[in-house]
Write an enzyme that holds these catalytic residues in place. Structure first.
Site, PDB file in Angstrom:
ATOM      1  N   MET A  70       2.246  -8.942  10.293  1.00 43.37           N
ATOM      2  CA  MET A  70       2.228  -7.518  10.622  1.00 43.37           C
ATOM      3  C   MET A  70       0.910  -7.107  11.266  1.00 43.37           C
ATOM      4  O   MET A  70      -0.166  -7.536  10.861  1.00 43.37           O
ATOM      5  CB  MET A  70       2.473  -6.687   9.363  1.00 43.37           C
ATOM      6  CG  MET A  70       3.001  -5.281   9.658  1.00 43.37           C
ATOM      7  SD  MET A  70       4.674  -5.294  10.373  1.00 43.37           S
ATOM      8  CE  MET A  70       5.682  -5.504   8.908  1.00 43.37           C
TER       9      MET A  70
ATOM     10  N   ASP B  94      -5.753   2.057  12.403  1.00 36.31           N
ATOM     11  CA  ASP B  94      -4.416   1.563  12.691  1.00 36.31           C
ATOM     12  C   ASP B  94      -3.461   2.736  12.457  1.00 36.31           C
ATOM     13  O   ASP B  94      -3.852   3.782  11.930  1.00 36.31           O
ATOM     14  CB  ASP B  94      -4.097   0.394  11.742  1.00 36.31           C
ATOM     15  CG  ASP B  94      -2.648  -0.039  11.811  1.00 36.31           C
ATOM     16  OD1 ASP B  94      -2.176  -0.342  12.924  1.00 36.31           O
ATOM     17  OD2 ASP B  94      -1.984  -0.045  10.759  1.00 36.31           O
TER      18      ASP B  94
ATOM     19  N   ALA C 174       8.717 -11.375   6.935  1.00 35.51           N
ATOM     20  CA  ALA C 174       8.693 -10.288   7.919  1.00 35.51           C
ATOM     21  C   ALA C 174       7.327  -9.623   7.982  1.00 35.51           C
ATOM     22  O   ALA C 174       6.871  -9.202   9.047  1.00 35.51           O
ATOM     23  CB  ALA C 174       9.760  -9.250   7.587  1.00 35.51           C
TER      24      ALA C 174
ATOM     25  N   LYS D 140       4.480  -6.868  18.829  1.00 36.03           N
ATOM     26  CA  LYS D 140       5.753  -7.208  18.191  1.00 36.03           C
ATOM     27  C   LYS D 140       6.415  -8.471  18.761  1.00 36.03           C
ATOM     28  O   LYS D 140       7.073  -9.216  18.021  1.00 36.03           O
ATOM     29  CB  LYS D 140       6.714  -6.014  18.253  1.00 36.03           C
ATOM     30  CG  LYS D 140       6.159  -4.758  17.569  1.00 36.03           C
ATOM     31  CD  LYS D 140       5.534  -5.052  16.206  1.00 36.03           C
ATOM     32  CE  LYS D 140       4.919  -3.826  15.567  1.00 36.03           C
ATOM     33  NZ  LYS D 140       4.073  -4.133  14.399  1.00 36.03           N
TER      34      LYS D 140
ATOM     35  N   ARG E 249      -3.811  -7.660  18.991  1.00 33.49           N
ATOM     36  CA  ARG E 249      -4.499  -8.312  17.869  1.00 33.49           C
ATOM     37  C   ARG E 249      -4.076  -9.769  17.746  1.00 33.49           C
ATOM     38  O   ARG E 249      -2.944 -10.092  18.067  1.00 33.49           O
ATOM     39  CB  ARG E 249      -4.142  -7.575  16.561  1.00 33.49           C
ATOM     40  CG  ARG E 249      -4.567  -6.124  16.541  1.00 33.49           C
ATOM     41  CD  ARG E 249      -3.963  -5.441  15.328  1.00 33.49           C
ATOM     42  NE  ARG E 249      -4.269  -4.014  15.356  1.00 33.49           N
ATOM     43  CZ  ARG E 249      -3.486  -3.090  14.836  1.00 33.49           C
ATOM     44  NH1 ARG E 249      -2.350  -3.419  14.259  1.00 33.49           N
ATOM     45  NH2 ARG E 249      -3.833  -1.819  14.892  1.00 33.49           N
TER      46      ARG E 249
ATOM     47  N   ALA F  89       0.772   2.615  11.522  1.00 34.49           N
ATOM     48  CA  ALA F  89       1.711   2.419  10.414  1.00 34.49           C
ATOM     49  C   ALA F  89       1.081   1.638   9.273  1.00 34.49           C
ATOM     50  O   ALA F  89       0.492   0.577   9.478  1.00 34.49           O
ATOM     51  CB  ALA F  89       2.966   1.706  10.901  1.00 34.49           C
TER      52      ALA F  89
ATOM     53  N   HIS G 296       4.664 -11.122  17.049  1.00 38.20           N
ATOM     54  CA  HIS G 296       5.083 -11.118  15.646  1.00 38.20           C
ATOM     55  C   HIS G 296       6.359 -11.955  15.477  1.00 38.20           C
ATOM     56  O   HIS G 296       6.455 -12.780  14.555  1.00 38.20           O
ATOM     57  CB  HIS G 296       5.336  -9.661  15.214  1.00 38.20           C
ATOM     58  CG  HIS G 296       5.579  -9.482  13.753  1.00 38.20           C
ATOM     59  ND1 HIS G 296       4.951  -8.508  13.014  1.00 38.20           N
ATOM     60  CD2 HIS G 296       6.399 -10.120  12.880  1.00 38.20           C
ATOM     61  CE1 HIS G 296       5.364  -8.575  11.755  1.00 38.20           C
ATOM     62  NE2 HIS G 296       6.255  -9.540  11.663  1.00 38.20           N
TER      63      HIS G 296
ATOM     64  N   ASP H 286      -4.501  -1.960   7.553  1.00 38.39           N
ATOM     65  CA  ASP H 286      -3.782  -2.372   6.336  1.00 38.39           C
ATOM     66  C   ASP H 286      -3.233  -3.781   6.411  1.00 38.39           C
ATOM     67  O   ASP H 286      -2.450  -4.189   5.552  1.00 38.39           O
ATOM     68  CB  ASP H 286      -2.627  -1.399   6.071  1.00 38.39           C
ATOM     69  CG  ASP H 286      -1.509  -1.532   7.113  1.00 38.39           C
ATOM     70  OD1 ASP H 286      -0.358  -1.794   6.732  1.00 38.39           O
ATOM     71  OD2 ASP H 286      -1.796  -1.382   8.318  1.00 38.39           O
TER      72      ASP H 286
END
Length: 270
Positions: free
Chosen positions: A50, A13, A46, A54, A161, A15, A57, A187
């Protein structure tokens, strides 16, 4: 050891895994977007989705019970696609303004990638960012020393994802087979889901992660007991997501690879 029993590729990944310690760029943008919309969200809200595309998200945040309740009270109805589209446009604008500031490599990442390449392992990547966002990130990361062999963004496949398509695209472009010779490192829970759905090994990283949600300075200054508790909570989240391995730091990845190769890349040998 036969050729089939080696790890041939690691798919990272971006970030929170290799760059942007703590994955703060998107977190700040989500919080500002919802605050401007009149429905403030918490840091935890938020961060929970993750790793997703987006747009997805934002939809996931709006589907959270508390956020949905506040949104409905404010606007008299639940959020619809047009609301998500509008929020996404603003989110993207906020994020694009700040992305360059969040491209520093996480400590140990460059050294780890170098070790993997020295061992003949290909470096792939997937991301919850779009191709437009990656146009900002990739040159900056390269300038700072990180450039994977292949990169695919979440809007360049049929679905991001937790679907496995970005990983499968990596395997095709890197010419890697079988999936058990590949590790996905991330992460977030969605990283682990993506890897499991692709049939590859999954490794979750705690320090620097969005799931832990701390800056490097906070990690270094936090009392040992409190940090251990926070890391244990993060570890439990990754365990529940089904991660094959969970490591404190990205620098521990080569040791995981050695263990996997000793086991013949067979399940149940942790």
């Amino acid at each position: 050891m036969s050729y089939q029993e080696r790890i041939k590729a690691v798919i990272f990944d971006w970030a929170g895994t290799v760059i942007d310690y703590g994955c703060f760029a998107p977190m700040h943008a989500f919080i500002q977007t919802f605050e401007e919309a009149g429905v403030p969200i918490t840091i935890r809200e938020a961060r929970m989705p993750m790793g997703l595309l987006k747009w997805d998200h934002i939809q996931a945040i709006l589907q959270m019970e508390r956020v949905n309740s506040v949104w409905t009270a404010a606007f008299g109805k639940q959020a619809v696609k047009e609301d998500i589209d509008r929020l996404y446009v603003r989110f993207e604008a906020i994020l694009m303004e700040s992305l360059k500031q969040y491209t520093d490599p996480i400590p140990g990442a460059l050294e780890t990638v170098r070790k993997l390449r020295d061992a003949g392992i290909a470096i792939g990547s997937t991301t919850g960012y779009t191709s437009g966002m990656m146009e900002v990130i990739v040159p900056e990361a390269k300038r700072k020393g990180y450039s994977p062999d292949f990169m695919v963004a979440s809007d360049q496949v049929k679905a991001g994802r937790p679907y496995p398509y970005m990983i499968l695209q990596n395997l095709v472009e890197l010419g890697i087979y079988p999936p058990k010779s590949v590790i996905k490192v991330g992460d977030t829970v969605s990283d682990i889901q993506e890897g499991r759905n692709a049939g590859v090994w999954t490794v979750a990283v705690i320090q620097g992660s969005s799931e832990l949600g701390l800056t490097q300075a906070e990690v270094e200054s936090m009392h040992t007991d409190e940090l251990a508790e926070r890391m244990n909570q993060t570890r439990l989240t990754f365990e529940q997501a089904g991660a094959d391995y969970i490591i404190g730091s990205i620098t521990q990845l080569p040791a995981v690879i050695e263990e996997l190769e000793r086991s013949g890349l067979e399940r149940g040998m942790k």
